[in-house]
Design a protein around this motif. Structure first.
Motif, PDB file in Angstrom:
ATOM      1  N   LYS A  14       0.831  -1.216   0.000  1.00  0.00           N
ATOM      2  CA  LYS A  14       0.000   0.000   0.000  1.00  0.00           C
ATOM      3  C   LYS A  14       0.860   1.259   0.000  1.00  0.00           C
ATOM      4  CE  LYS A  14      -3.334  -0.740   2.797  1.00  0.00           C
ATOM      5  NZ  LYS A  14      -4.093  -0.907   4.055  1.00  0.00           N
ATOM      6  N   LYS A  50       2.341  -3.919  11.147  1.00  0.00           N
ATOM      7  CA  LYS A  50       0.994  -3.972  11.733  1.00  0.00           C
ATOM      8  C   LYS A  50       1.072  -4.594  13.114  1.00  0.00           C
ATOM      9  CE  LYS A  50      -3.214  -2.975  10.149  1.00  0.00           C
ATOM     10  NZ  LYS A  50      -3.477  -2.051   9.048  1.00  0.00           N
ATOM     11  N   ASP A  95      -6.366   1.335  13.846  1.00  0.00           N
ATOM     12  CA  ASP A  95      -6.920   0.294  12.982  1.00  0.00           C
ATOM     13  C   ASP A  95      -8.198  -0.194  13.665  1.00  0.00           C
ATOM     14  OD1 ASP A  95      -6.310  -1.402  10.489  1.00  0.00           O
ATOM     15  OD2 ASP A  95      -6.679  -2.954  11.956  1.00  0.00           O
ATOM     16  N   PHE A  96      -8.643  -1.366  13.312  1.00  0.00           N
ATOM     17  CA  PHE A  96      -9.863  -1.942  13.861  1.00  0.00           C
ATOM     18  C   PHE A  96      -9.834  -1.888  15.397  1.00  0.00           C
ATOM     19  CE2 PHE A  96     -12.568  -5.358  15.321  1.00  0.00           C
ATOM     20  CZ  PHE A  96     -13.669  -5.296  14.489  1.00  0.00           C
ATOM     21  N   PHE A 149     -19.778  -0.208  10.465  1.00  0.00           N
ATOM     22  CA  PHE A 149     -20.073   1.221  10.560  1.00  0.00           C
ATOM     23  C   PHE A 149     -19.150   1.842  11.610  1.00  0.00           C
ATOM     24  CE2 PHE A 149     -23.485   4.617  11.270  1.00  0.00           C
ATOM     25  CZ  PHE A 149     -23.317   5.182  10.026  1.00  0.00           C
ATOM     26  N   GLY A 150     -17.836   1.580  11.462  1.00  0.00           N
ATOM     27  CA  GLY A 150     -16.845   2.156  12.361  1.00  0.00           C
ATOM     28  C   GLY A 150     -16.195   3.348  11.696  1.00  0.00           C
ATOM     29  N   VAL A 155     -13.884   3.703   9.321  1.00  0.00           N
ATOM     30  CA  VAL A 155     -13.778   3.694   7.860  1.00  0.00           C
ATOM     31  C   VAL A 155     -15.165   3.626   7.201  1.00  0.00           C
ATOM     32  CG1 VAL A 155     -12.799   2.475   5.882  1.00  0.00           C
ATOM     33  CG2 VAL A 155     -11.489   2.620   8.001  1.00  0.00           C
ATOM     34  N   GLY A 156     -16.004   2.709   7.684  1.00  0.00           N
ATOM     35  CA  GLY A 156     -17.319   2.525   7.082  1.00  0.00           C
ATOM     36  C   GLY A 156     -18.194   3.760   7.215  1.00  0.00           C
ATOM     37  N   ALA A 205     -24.545  -2.454   7.832  1.00  0.00           N
ATOM     38  CA  ALA A 205     -24.504  -3.579   8.770  1.00  0.00           C
ATOM     39  C   ALA A 205     -23.478  -3.343   9.869  1.00  0.00           C
ATOM     40  CB  ALA A 205     -24.147  -4.864   8.034  1.00  0.00           C
ATOM     41  N   TRP A 221     -22.011  -5.532  13.665  1.00  0.00           N
ATOM     42  CA  TRP A 221     -21.901  -6.906  14.166  1.00  0.00           C
ATOM     43  C   TRP A 221     -23.206  -7.360  14.831  1.00  0.00           C
ATOM     44  CZ3 TRP A 221     -22.310  -8.027  19.452  1.00  0.00           C
ATOM     45  CH2 TRP A 221     -22.361  -6.909  20.289  1.00  0.00           C
ATOM     46  N   ALA A 232     -16.323  -2.915   5.129  1.00  0.00           N
ATOM     47  CA  ALA A 232     -15.443  -2.028   5.915  1.00  0.00           C
ATOM     48  C   ALA A 232     -15.314  -2.535   7.348  1.00  0.00           C
ATOM     49  CB  ALA A 232     -15.988  -0.602   5.887  1.00  0.00           C
ATOM     50  N   ALA A 233     -15.333  -3.873   7.510  1.00  0.00           N
ATOM     51  CA  ALA A 233     -15.223  -4.419   8.870  1.00  0.00           C
ATOM     52  C   ALA A 233     -13.908  -5.175   9.016  1.00  0.00           C
ATOM     53  CB  ALA A 233     -16.415  -5.316   9.175  1.00  0.00           C
ATOM     54  N   GLN A 269     -14.472 -11.817   4.613  1.00  0.00           N
ATOM     55  CA  GLN A 269     -15.932 -11.713   4.697  1.00  0.00           C
ATOM     56  C   GLN A 269     -16.599 -12.359   3.492  1.00  0.00           C
ATOM     57  OE1 GLN A 269     -17.569 -10.421   7.543  1.00  0.00           O
ATOM     58  NE2 GLN A 269     -15.443 -10.863   8.101  1.00  0.00           N
ATOM     59  N   ALA A 296     -12.101  -2.368   3.879  1.00  0.00           N
ATOM     60  CA  ALA A 296     -11.381  -3.154   4.890  1.00  0.00           C
ATOM     61  C   ALA A 296     -10.151  -3.769   4.236  1.00  0.00           C
ATOM     62  CB  ALA A 296     -12.273  -4.250   5.442  1.00  0.00           C
ATOM     63  N   ASN A 301      -7.980   1.692   0.514  1.00  0.00           N
ATOM     64  CA  ASN A 301      -8.004   2.191   1.895  1.00  0.00           C
ATOM     65  C   ASN A 301      -6.679   2.834   2.307  1.00  0.00           C
ATOM     66  OD1 ASN A 301      -6.261   0.190   2.951  1.00  0.00           O
ATOM     67  ND2 ASN A 301      -7.965  -1.223   3.295  1.00  0.00           N
TER      68      ASN A 301
HETATM   69  P1  NAD Z   1     -13.440   0.300  13.605  1.00  0.00           P
HETATM   70  O1  NAD Z   1     -13.192  -0.522  14.806  1.00  0.00           O
HETATM   71  O2  NAD Z   1     -13.512   1.783  13.763  1.00  0.00           O
HETATM   72  O3  NAD Z   1     -14.765  -0.159  12.848  1.00  0.00           O
HETATM   73  C1  NAD Z   1     -15.062  -1.472  12.503  1.00  0.00           C
HETATM   74  C2  NAD Z   1     -16.546  -1.646  12.662  1.00  0.00           C
HETATM   75  O4  NAD Z   1     -16.924  -2.906  12.134  1.00  0.00           O
HETATM   76  C3  NAD Z   1     -16.976  -1.600  14.129  1.00  0.00           C
HETATM   77  O5  NAD Z   1     -18.019  -0.680  14.284  1.00  0.00           O
HETATM   78  C4  NAD Z   1     -17.405  -3.030  14.406  1.00  0.00           C
HETATM   79  O6  NAD Z   1     -18.431  -3.132  15.368  1.00  0.00           O
HETATM   80  C5  NAD Z   1     -17.870  -3.473  13.024  1.00  0.00           C
HETATM   81  N1  NAD Z   1     -17.919  -4.914  12.829  1.00  0.00           N
HETATM   82  C6  NAD Z   1     -17.146  -5.871  13.372  1.00  0.00           C
HETATM   83  N2  NAD Z   1     -17.491  -7.082  12.948  1.00  0.00           N
HETATM   84  C7  NAD Z   1     -18.536  -6.893  12.090  1.00  0.00           C
HETATM   85  C8  NAD Z   1     -19.353  -7.761  11.328  1.00  0.00           C
HETATM   86  N3  NAD Z   1     -19.157  -9.075  11.338  1.00  0.00           N
HETATM   87  N4  NAD Z   1     -20.335  -7.219  10.561  1.00  0.00           N
HETATM   88  C9  NAD Z   1     -20.536  -5.891  10.542  1.00  0.00           C
HETATM   89  N5  NAD Z   1     -19.801  -5.024  11.258  1.00  0.00           N
HETATM   90  C10 NAD Z   1     -18.811  -5.507  12.025  1.00  0.00           C
HETATM   91  O7  NAD Z   1     -12.292  -0.112  12.577  1.00  0.00           O
HETATM   92  P2  NAD Z   1     -11.852   0.666  11.272  1.00  0.00           P
HETATM   93  O8  NAD Z   1     -10.668   1.483  11.625  1.00  0.00           O
HETATM   94  O9  NAD Z   1     -13.028   1.298  10.636  1.00  0.00           O
HETATM   95  O10 NAD Z   1     -11.309  -0.548  10.388  1.00  0.00           O
HETATM   96  C11 NAD Z   1     -12.158  -1.318   9.549  1.00  0.00           C
HETATM   97  C12 NAD Z   1     -11.333  -1.982   8.464  1.00  0.00           C
HETATM   98  O11 NAD Z   1     -10.630  -0.976   7.730  1.00  0.00           O
HETATM   99  C13 NAD Z   1     -10.259  -2.947   8.973  1.00  0.00           C
HETATM  100  O12 NAD Z   1     -10.099  -3.978   8.023  1.00  0.00           O
HETATM  101  C14 NAD Z   1      -9.011  -2.094   8.986  1.00  0.00           C
HETATM  102  O13 NAD Z   1      -7.826  -2.869   8.898  1.00  0.00           O
HETATM  103  C15 NAD Z   1      -9.241  -1.271   7.729  1.00  0.00           C
HETATM  104  N6  NAD Z   1      -8.475  -0.017   7.677  1.00  0.00           N
HETATM  105  C16 NAD Z   1      -8.571   0.920   8.652  1.00  0.00           C
HETATM  106  C17 NAD Z   1      -7.833   2.088   8.546  1.00  0.00           C
HETATM  107  C18 NAD Z   1      -7.952   3.210   9.547  1.00  0.00           C
HETATM  108  O14 NAD Z   1      -7.382   4.277   9.305  1.00  0.00           O
HETATM  109  N7  NAD Z   1      -8.666   3.076  10.634  1.00  0.00           N
HETATM  110  C19 NAD Z   1      -6.970   2.273   7.450  1.00  0.00           C
HETATM  111  C20 NAD Z   1      -6.913   1.296   6.454  1.00  0.00           C
HETATM  112  C21 NAD Z   1      -7.674   0.152   6.586  1.00  0.00           C
END
Ligand code: NAD
Length: 472
Positions: free
Chosen positions: A94, A106, A148-149, A231-232, A234-235, A254, A256, A307-308, A312, A330, A356
């Motif tokens: 990346k 990581k 990250d997550f 819906f975290g 990124v989502g 969606a 969890w 985006a989880a 998946q 994600a 991402n």
């Molecule tokens: P986050 O913890 O803020 O959000 C993740 C969301 O997904 C949470 O709200 C969680 O409850 C939900 N979730 C978990 N399991 C689930 C399921 N089975 N179905 C639906 N929702 C579910 O994390 P994030 O930072 O948004 O990261 C999400 C993805 O993006 C990861 O793969 C991460 O590696 C990737 N990512 C994040 C960043 C970053 O800057 N934060 C950068 C690049 C990639």
């Protein structure tokens, strides 16, 4: 059920597919593909009720062809050594794809953050930072973690504070971690960066008329139906920008613990406010609940945004996926087999290694800001504003006409830090997509976008090794 292939192997399959399209020395390719080092640690945590628990954690540094290495760290009860190695590898590719001068890394702490109090999370995070510092696995020029997550600004502030306490007087210490709150040396726009980058990336892809026509779609994001899983950070931001800037219709989201849909489009900010208040999406006014959250992956839509977490979409559900575009917000949401299957059905897959990358791009800006010890825009804002003022006035004097007030206001304001960060991100995403498409064009049918993105990364990483003189 399909045979289990580890996440790191999945990433390496994509790597191998791209490597086979190049003429690079197999030994060099083997060196690039391997994970340099992994630090596994376990340490005790005293819980609020007095019990002692042993916490397991990792940090993987995949490639030090450029230093520092860079990559987030996650709180996840499913994280393990293989997962951090795979995610660190994705970071290596990346960073090369979007031209940020880092190797990939990581980290992960094996906990479900919902099971711990804020105080316990702080003790875990500070101890994690301490362990990293003790083994030289963190530092502005060594390895720089990020969110990250399951982690965000608060955790980054604890990491930074712990590192600074361990390195008194170190001038650049704040650059040991990115994604910090702005008041702790963070950069404006980092929180929304990954989601905004996802939006910019989708815009670039949707602007290519032939790619849209081939899938029965019109060019542009406007009016496209979108489904988001997770819906975290990124989502939420991806959904928000797709709806508010792009005019897309987010028809299902969606989490969890439940999913909701509304064919006329969900209001993303209202949905976020609802979830913050109720802890669930279910019951959001005007929406219908979806019993099985994972079934959103199979909904009819133009753009599916997983985006989880990884894995998946597998061979177990790939044949039921009906989206025309899959935007990998994600990391690793599609297994290698599922990806091949969907490509075979003509689905446009925007790969994680590109899509991402907004997070690491803006993390790079934050790191540079910390090293420069000055906010972006501070030096030039007033000068630019006065220069524009002079220019507008000269045009008015020459033409005898006046600019509308709102045009003048926009120009005279001069750029704030957030304007520069967002425009830097947009430019980076646009340039990266154009480069990937160019390589894809050169390779023809042999390469999909993921493979082309890997080739772009390989070209740059090989050049770095050649520059080092290790593999002439
Ligand atoms: P986050 O913890 O803020 O959000 C993740 C969301 O997904 C949470 O709200 C969680 O409850 C939900 N979730 C978990 N399991 C689930 C399921 N089975 N179905 C639906 N929702 C579910 O994390 P994030 O930072 O948004 O990261 C999400 C993805 O993006 C990861 O793969 C991460 O590696 C990737 N990512 C994040 C960043 C970053 O800057 N934060 C950068 C690049 C990639």
């Amino acid at each position: 059920m399909t045979a289990h292939i580890s996440f790191f192997e999945q990433v390496n399959r994509s790597f191998d597919k791209a490597a086979a399209l190049t003429d690079y020395d197999p030994t060099l390719l083997g060196q690039i593909r391997a994970c340099s080092s992994v630090y596994r640690m376990s340490f005790p945590l005293r819980r609020d009720d007095g019990r002692i628990e042993v916490i397991e954690a990792w940090r993987a540094e995949h490639s030090r062809h450029k230093t520092p290495t860079k990559g987030g760290f996650r709180y996840s009860h499913t994280v393990d050594e293989d997962e951090v190695m795979a995610l660190a590898a994705l970071m290596t590719y990346k960073c090369a794809i979007v031209n940020v001068p880092f190797g990939g890394a990581k980290g992960g702490v094996k906990i479900n953050r919902r099971d711990y109090s804020d105080g316990e999370l702080e003790r875990i995070t500070r101890r994690y930072a301490f362990e990293l510092a003790e083994k030289n696995f963190i530092g502005p020029g060594v390895d720089v973690p990020a969110p990250d997550f399951g982690t965000g600004e608060k955790e980054m502030a604890w990491i930074s504070d712990t590192y600074q306490a361990l390195t008194p007087g170190k001038l650049d210490a704040a650059a040991c971690v990115t994604g910090k709150p702005v008041a702790q040396g963070g950069v404006r726009g980092r929180k929304e960066a990954t989601g905004l980058g996802v939006y910019f990336g989708i815009c670039e892809a949707c602007a290519v008329e032939e790619d849209m026509t081939a899938r029965g779609l019109s060019a542009g994001v406007e009016g496209k139906t979108v489904v988001v899983q997770g819906f975290g950070n990124v989502g939420y931001h991806a959904a928000k920008f797709l709806q508010q800037r792009g005019g897309a219709k987010v028809v299902a989201v969606a989490e969890w613990n439940g999913a909701v849909q509304d064919p006329s489009g969900l209001d993303i900010d209202a949905l976020d406010a609802y979830r913050q208040e109720h802890g669930t999406l279910i019951g959001f006014p005007g929406s219908t609940a979806i019993e099985q959250p994972e079934s959103v992956l199979e909904m009819e839509c133009d753009i599916l945004v997983p985006a989880a977490l990884e894995n998946q979409i597998t061979m177990d559900n790939a044949s039921r996926v009906r989206a025309k575009i899959i935007a990998e917000a994600a990391n690793g949401p599609l297994t290698a087999d599922a990806s091949e299957h969907l490509l075979g059905r003509g689905v446009l897959i925007l790969p994680d290694t590109f899509l991402n990358a907004g997070g690491v791009v803006v993390s790079y800006f934050e790191w540079v800001k910390n090293l420069a010890h000055v906010r972006f825009g501070r030096l030039q804002k007033r000068w630019q504003s006065q220069a524009y003022h002079g220019l507008l006035k000269a045009v008015e004097d020459m033409t005898g006409a006046s600019f509308p007030k709102d045009v003048i206001q926009t120009f005279l304001r001069g750029p704030d830090e957030i304007d520069l960060v967002f425009s830097g991100l947009e430019e980076t995403m646009a340039a990266a997509y154009s480069e990937i498409r160019q390589v894809k064009g050169r390779l023809g049918d042999r390469a999909d976008l993921r493979t082309a993105a890997f080739v772009v990364a390989l070209d740059k990483i090989v050049t770095s090794y050649e520059d080092l003189g290790i593999f002439p």
